[in-house]
Design an enzyme around this catalytic site. Sequence first.
Site, PDB file in Angstrom:
ATOM      1  N   GLY A   1      10.391  75.346 -65.357  1.00  0.00           N
ATOM      2  CA  GLY A   1      10.093  74.417 -66.442  1.00  0.00           C
ATOM      3  C   GLY A   1       8.621  74.221 -66.767  1.00  0.00           C
ATOM      4  O   GLY A   1       8.250  74.070 -67.929  1.00  0.00           O
TER       5      GLY A   1
ATOM      6  N   ASP B   1      11.293  62.651 -63.548  1.00  0.00           N
ATOM      7  CA  ASP B   1      12.509  61.944 -63.945  1.00  0.00           C
ATOM      8  C   ASP B   1      12.843  60.949 -62.827  1.00  0.00           C
ATOM      9  O   ASP B   1      12.311  59.855 -62.794  1.00  0.00           O
ATOM     10  CB  ASP B   1      13.576  63.023 -64.158  1.00  0.00           C
TER      11      ASP B   1
ATOM     12  N   VAL C   1      15.562  66.173 -72.796  1.00  0.00           N
ATOM     13  CA  VAL C   1      14.700  66.942 -73.692  1.00  0.00           C
ATOM     14  C   VAL C   1      14.641  68.422 -73.295  1.00  0.00           C
ATOM     15  O   VAL C   1      14.848  68.768 -72.131  1.00  0.00           O
ATOM     16  CB  VAL C   1      13.270  66.348 -73.736  1.00  0.00           C
TER      17      VAL C   1
ATOM     18  N   ARG D   1      14.039  77.020 -73.596  1.00  0.00           N
ATOM     19  CA  ARG D   1      12.708  76.914 -72.981  1.00  0.00           C
ATOM     20  C   ARG D   1      11.611  77.386 -73.936  1.00  0.00           C
ATOM     21  O   ARG D   1      10.472  76.945 -73.852  1.00  0.00           O
ATOM     22  CB  ARG D   1      12.629  77.803 -71.722  1.00  0.00           C
TER      23      ARG D   1
END
Length: 173
Positions: free
Chosen positions: A42, A101, A151, A163
């Site tokens: 990510g 998160d 998101v 991505r």
Amino acid sequence: MSEKISVMISEDELEAKIAEMGKKISEDYAGEEVYIICILRGASFFACELAKRITVPVIIDFMTTSSYGSGTVSSGVVTIKSDVEIPVEGKNVLIVEDIIDSGNTLHYLLDVFKDRNAKSVKLCTMLDKPSRREVHVDVDYTGFQIEDKFVVGYGLDYDQRYRNLPYIGVVEL
Ligand code: IMP
Ligand code: MG
């Protein structure tokens, strides 16, 4: 294959923020070398763009962690799936994440790199969802605080897709 994506943070906003973060990091590490640890997959887009905006010497290494299955809910248990290659002892480690998160990933990694005797360990994240925090983590550099929406884009995926979007979008599930 047909989720609807709406733009939350545009490419221009991301680029401006990353330039600002790079400048701040360069000032904070003046006279030092930064050892960026990019958390795959990510953070890859963010870490590369950020590194381009840092003017002190930079070394980049990569690590893969896992706290998610294929869905959108964290399992809470963090594991290292592939480790960095260059030893971190005595280095100024800057862990670069896409999003914080629950906080489980960064909380865990902070301990990992402190245990490996890094000279310093700081945390940098592109996005922060503070309302979702399960463990307290002090983040040194944050791009954007966002509300509790799932998101995608700029490295973030939904089941490995999206991505490559050049902006941060919200998936309308
Ligand atoms: P934490 O350990 O719960 O803080 O989660 C961190 C990881 O969860 C991030 O590196 C992402 O890979 C993933 N994640 C959390 N929220 C999102 C999201 O909204 N979209 C995509 N991935 C997410
Ligand atoms: Mg991640």
